[in-house]
Design a protein around this motif. Sequence first.
Motif, PDB file in Angstrom:
ATOM      1  N   SER A   1      90.952  71.395 -54.086  1.00  0.00           N
ATOM      2  CA  SER A   1      89.939  72.438 -53.935  1.00  0.00           C
ATOM      3  C   SER A   1      90.044  73.143 -52.587  1.00  0.00           C
ATOM      4  O   SER A   1      89.658  74.306 -52.463  1.00  0.00           O
ATOM      5  CB  SER A   1      88.536  71.849 -54.111  1.00  0.00           C
ATOM      6  OG  SER A   1      88.201  70.999 -53.009  1.00  0.00           O
ATOM      7  N   ILE A   2      90.563  72.445 -51.558  1.00  0.00           N
ATOM      8  CA  ILE A   2      90.637  73.075 -50.232  1.00  0.00           C
ATOM      9  C   ILE A   2      92.035  73.560 -49.881  1.00  0.00           C
ATOM     10  O   ILE A   2      92.185  74.429 -49.026  1.00  0.00           O
ATOM     11  CB  ILE A   2      90.135  72.109 -49.126  1.00  0.00           C
ATOM     12  CG1 ILE A   2      90.981  70.827 -49.079  1.00  0.00           C
ATOM     13  CG2 ILE A   2      88.667  71.785 -49.300  1.00  0.00           C
ATOM     14  CD1 ILE A   2      90.634  69.908 -47.928  1.00  0.00           C
ATOM     15  N   VAL A   3      93.050  73.014 -50.570  1.00  0.00           N
ATOM     16  CA  VAL A   3      94.426  73.398 -50.268  1.00  0.00           C
ATOM     17  C   VAL A   3      94.993  74.335 -51.337  1.00  0.00           C
ATOM     18  O   VAL A   3      95.818  75.194 -51.050  1.00  0.00           O
ATOM     19  CB  VAL A   3      95.324  72.154 -50.103  1.00  0.00           C
ATOM     20  CG1 VAL A   3      96.771  72.553 -49.899  1.00  0.00           C
ATOM     21  CG2 VAL A   3      94.843  71.313 -48.933  1.00  0.00           C
ATOM     22  N   GLY A   4      94.548  74.176 -52.575  1.00  0.00           N
ATOM     23  CA  GLY A   4      94.990  75.062 -53.647  1.00  0.00           C
ATOM     24  C   GLY A   4      96.402  74.785 -54.106  1.00  0.00           C
ATOM     25  O   GLY A   4      96.820  73.639 -54.266  1.00  0.00           O
TER      26      GLY A   4
ATOM     27  N   ASP B   1     103.762  73.815 -42.965  1.00  0.00           N
ATOM     28  CA  ASP B   1     104.622  72.720 -42.528  1.00  0.00           C
ATOM     29  C   ASP B   1     103.822  71.425 -42.415  1.00  0.00           C
ATOM     30  O   ASP B   1     104.349  70.343 -42.686  1.00  0.00           O
ATOM     31  CB  ASP B   1     105.283  73.053 -41.188  1.00  0.00           C
ATOM     32  CG  ASP B   1     106.521  72.223 -40.939  1.00  0.00           C
ATOM     33  OD1 ASP B   1     107.394  72.164 -41.833  1.00  0.00           O
ATOM     34  OD2 ASP B   1     106.628  71.606 -39.863  1.00  0.00           O
ATOM     35  N   GLY B   2     102.544  71.553 -42.015  1.00  0.00           N
ATOM     36  CA  GLY B   2     101.680  70.376 -41.968  1.00  0.00           C
ATOM     37  C   GLY B   2     101.486  69.776 -43.350  1.00  0.00           C
ATOM     38  O   GLY B   2     101.520  68.543 -43.526  1.00  0.00           O
ATOM     39  N   ILE B   3     101.286  70.632 -44.362  1.00  0.00           N
ATOM     40  CA  ILE B   3     101.158  70.144 -45.741  1.00  0.00           C
ATOM     41  C   ILE B   3     102.443  69.446 -46.170  1.00  0.00           C
ATOM     42  O   ILE B   3     102.428  68.397 -46.827  1.00  0.00           O
ATOM     43  CB  ILE B   3     100.829  71.309 -46.702  1.00  0.00           C
ATOM     44  CG1 ILE B   3      99.457  71.921 -46.361  1.00  0.00           C
ATOM     45  CG2 ILE B   3     100.861  70.844 -48.146  1.00  0.00           C
ATOM     46  CD1 ILE B   3      98.296  70.975 -46.538  1.00  0.00           C
ATOM     47  N   ARG B   4     103.582  70.008 -45.796  1.00  0.00           N
ATOM     48  CA  ARG B   4     104.880  69.370 -46.106  1.00  0.00           C
ATOM     49  C   ARG B   4     104.942  67.962 -45.532  1.00  0.00           C
ATOM     50  O   ARG B   4     105.384  67.019 -46.190  1.00  0.00           O
ATOM     51  CB  ARG B   4     106.014  70.234 -45.552  1.00  0.00           C
ATOM     52  CG  ARG B   4     107.415  69.661 -45.764  1.00  0.00           C
ATOM     53  CD  ARG B   4     108.483  70.580 -45.170  1.00  0.00           C
ATOM     54  NE  ARG B   4     108.443  70.590 -43.718  1.00  0.00           N
ATOM     55  CZ  ARG B   4     109.157  69.776 -42.934  1.00  0.00           C
ATOM     56  NH1 ARG B   4     109.951  68.864 -43.492  1.00  0.00           N
ATOM     57  NH2 ARG B   4     109.079  69.863 -41.632  1.00  0.00           N
ATOM     58  N   ARG B   5     104.484  67.811 -44.290  1.00  0.00           N
ATOM     59  CA  ARG B   5     104.478  66.498 -43.649  1.00  0.00           C
ATOM     60  C   ARG B   5     103.509  65.552 -44.350  1.00  0.00           C
ATOM     61  O   ARG B   5     103.777  64.349 -44.490  1.00  0.00           O
ATOM     62  CB  ARG B   5     104.082  66.643 -42.180  1.00  0.00           C
ATOM     63  CG  ARG B   5     105.121  67.349 -41.308  1.00  0.00           C
ATOM     64  CD  ARG B   5     106.342  66.482 -41.075  1.00  0.00           C
ATOM     65  NE  ARG B   5     107.013  66.823 -39.841  1.00  0.00           N
ATOM     66  CZ  ARG B   5     108.018  66.144 -39.311  1.00  0.00           C
ATOM     67  NH1 ARG B   5     108.474  65.076 -39.924  1.00  0.00           N
ATOM     68  NH2 ARG B   5     108.574  66.516 -38.181  1.00  0.00           N
TER      69      ARG B   5
ATOM     70  N   LEU C   1      99.339  61.746 -51.751  1.00  0.00           N
ATOM     71  CA  LEU C   1      98.763  61.864 -50.411  1.00  0.00           C
ATOM     72  C   LEU C   1      98.230  60.516 -49.953  1.00  0.00           C
ATOM     73  O   LEU C   1      97.878  59.657 -50.776  1.00  0.00           O
ATOM     74  CB  LEU C   1      97.632  62.895 -50.399  1.00  0.00           C
ATOM     75  CG  LEU C   1      98.014  64.352 -50.688  1.00  0.00           C
ATOM     76  CD1 LEU C   1      96.772  65.218 -50.740  1.00  0.00           C
ATOM     77  CD2 LEU C   1      98.987  64.875 -49.634  1.00  0.00           C
ATOM     78  N   TYR C   2      98.162  60.350 -48.628  1.00  0.00           N
ATOM     79  CA  TYR C   2      97.680  59.095 -48.051  1.00  0.00           C
ATOM     80  C   TYR C   2      96.553  59.385 -47.066  1.00  0.00           C
ATOM     81  O   TYR C   2      96.470  60.469 -46.467  1.00  0.00           O
ATOM     82  CB  TYR C   2      98.820  58.364 -47.329  1.00  0.00           C
ATOM     83  CG  TYR C   2      99.919  57.899 -48.246  1.00  0.00           C
ATOM     84  CD1 TYR C   2      99.898  56.630 -48.794  1.00  0.00           C
ATOM     85  CD2 TYR C   2     100.985  58.746 -48.562  1.00  0.00           C
ATOM     86  CE1 TYR C   2     100.922  56.192 -49.638  1.00  0.00           C
ATOM     87  CE2 TYR C   2     102.009  58.324 -49.403  1.00  0.00           C
ATOM     88  CZ  TYR C   2     101.970  57.050 -49.934  1.00  0.00           C
ATOM     89  OH  TYR C   2     102.969  56.626 -50.771  1.00  0.00           O
TER      90      TYR C   2
ATOM     91  N   GLU D   1     103.537  61.300 -43.958  1.00  0.00           N
ATOM     92  CA  GLU D   1     103.618  61.103 -42.514  1.00  0.00           C
ATOM     93  C   GLU D   1     102.280  61.334 -41.813  1.00  0.00           C
ATOM     94  O   GLU D   1     102.032  60.791 -40.743  1.00  0.00           O
ATOM     95  CB  GLU D   1     104.681  62.027 -41.925  1.00  0.00           C
ATOM     96  CG  GLU D   1     106.081  61.705 -42.419  1.00  0.00           C
ATOM     97  CD  GLU D   1     107.101  62.758 -42.020  1.00  0.00           C
ATOM     98  OE1 GLU D   1     108.247  62.372 -41.716  1.00  0.00           O
ATOM     99  OE2 GLU D   1     106.767  63.946 -42.013  1.00  0.00           O
ATOM    100  N   THR D   2     101.449  62.178 -42.390  1.00  0.00           N
ATOM    101  CA  THR D   2     100.135  62.447 -41.804  1.00  0.00           C
ATOM    102  C   THR D   2      99.149  62.708 -42.926  1.00  0.00           C
ATOM    103  O   THR D   2      99.506  62.657 -44.115  1.00  0.00           O
ATOM    104  CB  THR D   2     100.206  63.638 -40.816  1.00  0.00           C
ATOM    105  OG1 THR D   2      98.979  63.726 -40.097  1.00  0.00           O
ATOM    106  CG2 THR D   2     100.481  64.955 -41.527  1.00  0.00           C
ATOM    107  N   SER D   3      97.904  62.986 -42.568  1.00  0.00           N
ATOM    108  CA  SER D   3      96.872  63.216 -43.576  1.00  0.00           C
ATOM    109  C   SER D   3      96.500  64.694 -43.629  1.00  0.00           C
ATOM    110  O   SER D   3      96.728  65.438 -42.671  1.00  0.00           O
ATOM    111  CB  SER D   3      95.624  62.381 -43.245  1.00  0.00           C
ATOM    112  OG  SER D   3      95.054  62.820 -42.018  1.00  0.00           O
ATOM    113  N   ILE D   4      95.911  65.107 -44.731  1.00  0.00           N
ATOM    114  CA  ILE D   4      95.452  66.493 -44.863  1.00  0.00           C
ATOM    115  C   ILE D   4      94.406  66.800 -43.795  1.00  0.00           C
ATOM    116  O   ILE D   4      94.385  67.895 -43.219  1.00  0.00           O
ATOM    117  CB  ILE D   4      94.863  66.736 -46.268  1.00  0.00           C
ATOM    118  CG1 ILE D   4      95.952  66.610 -47.337  1.00  0.00           C
ATOM    119  CG2 ILE D   4      94.194  68.101 -46.340  1.00  0.00           C
ATOM    120  CD1 ILE D   4      96.969  67.730 -47.332  1.00  0.00           C
TER     121      ILE D   4
END
Length: 554
Positions: A463-466, A532-536, A475-476, A541-544
């Motif tokens: 809902s927030i990323v689309g 690029d953050g979404i790719r990571r 996702l983690y 490697e990281t969280s949304i």
Amino acid sequence: MSGNTNSKMRFGDQLLNAGLISSEQLDLALLEQKRSSKLLGNVLKELGFVTDQEISALLAQAAETVTIDLDEIEIDAETLATVPFSVAKELALIPIKADLHSITVAMADPFDVEAIDKVERLTRLMVNVVAASGQDILDLLTKAHDQSETVEKIIAELMKSDRTEDSSEAEAPIIRLVNVMLHDAAERSASDVHVEPDEKALRIRLRIDGVLQPYVMIPKDLQDNVIARIKVMGGLDVSETRLPQDGRANLTSGRKQYNLRVSTLPTSFGESVVMRILDRSGISLNIESLGMRDIDSEMLRKSISMPYGMILVTGPTGSGKTTTLYTALKEVDKHERSVFTLEDPIEYRLEYTRQTQIAEKIGLTFNSGLRTLLRQDPDVIFVGETRDNETAQLIVRAALTGHLVLSSMHTNDSVGAIPRMLDLGAEPSMLASTLKLIIAQRLARRLCPHCREETKDLSYYRSIVGDALPDDAVLYTPKGCPECYHKGYRGRVPIFETLWIDDDIKQLIPTADVSAISRLMREKSMNTLFQDGIRRALRGETSIEEVFRVANQH
């Protein structure tokens, strides 16, 4: 041992005979030993010709002694206590086994009969010797000693002692308190230690993975002693409390060497102190380690290989710009190109690179240094930061006259660097001709691999990323465990926005039309920071949440 002919050979010749060094390296080391009066083994290690492990193995072979790996041995506290920490550190040995009649010690130099004799007299036990790396011995000793020393214990010791402000009896515990505090910070990979005077206490906080976290509260009446000790370490004037001061210090924790930058600032409740911890060994200077998309890595390599032009890296303070620039410099062929840097401060030493420390107090600024540097026949120039008109104009001119220039600046994204350079007086057509690549970056906290949890329901994130989340997305989220000090994150991961200056974008530079350039970036599939953050995040490697925190697109 007396029958071993190898033990009678000079140490340098032993290394030469074993094929560990060349005769040229030995000659150079002997000259340096004569100049510095240091032990030959230490000189060879400092020059990078041999490792501590190679020296240990050679000495063990010459002494017909068994070599052991201390990582594979468990030593109980009672055995360690048979030789006091200060003595063991001085003699470069560690007790690993003891009974009623004998003690086995691991030594860096099995030939050191004086050390063996001292341990025998101290323990009244027969000493058996095994060999181990001197650095491994020091690491294990320091770790064991640090585990027995905590900030809380030392504070309690200080509060119980009869001390006055200038008491020499309080000095040793204060030194230990600051040392343990700094070792803890280094162990937790803190980038900064904040020493914050308050009305009723001295608050210590650590910046870990970009976020300030509480560490300890120190009683107010220890404040002056703690701050004085830090100022002594940093080479500052202890008696001056009315003016800001800046200093530097070195810290050794385990086998790592750190540089400390110390800054003091007078406040209403005493001097605020911030110590920046720079770990020279903590980075891997290769483009693969940055984690860019393959196409962005390829563009970076292509830009570095050009004979002239300008590469800019942008982002806020502490976003990893310097590491990216050093990584780019490491890729330069320094055997065929002359490389110079102007830095404040010099954070990492690079081979075949002439690095200059900026010193504004004596007039050595970025722009004055750059003017002089251009007379040194450079091929590649790294200017630590572009922050004034003259520097901006000089680097554009240098890039236009046959030099490859790398620099950093503070803008929110890659496109923002273009109007910023024009605001600083860069001539539009010259800027368009010289710019090759602009990289914007941020650092997001890395999810702890030991405790991260897979998110079962992705509806909220969709809902927030689309559309940025594919149907098969995984996702983690952070959980927390002892490995990450129950924070859910350990370390940081860079995210990049890479703007390649092709012919289409080059035409838009003189207009500084940010919207048009951003639109063209999207058409050409250049990643934004958020993408690029979404790719990571999709790579686990990281969280949304972290992506939104450091690279919110809104």
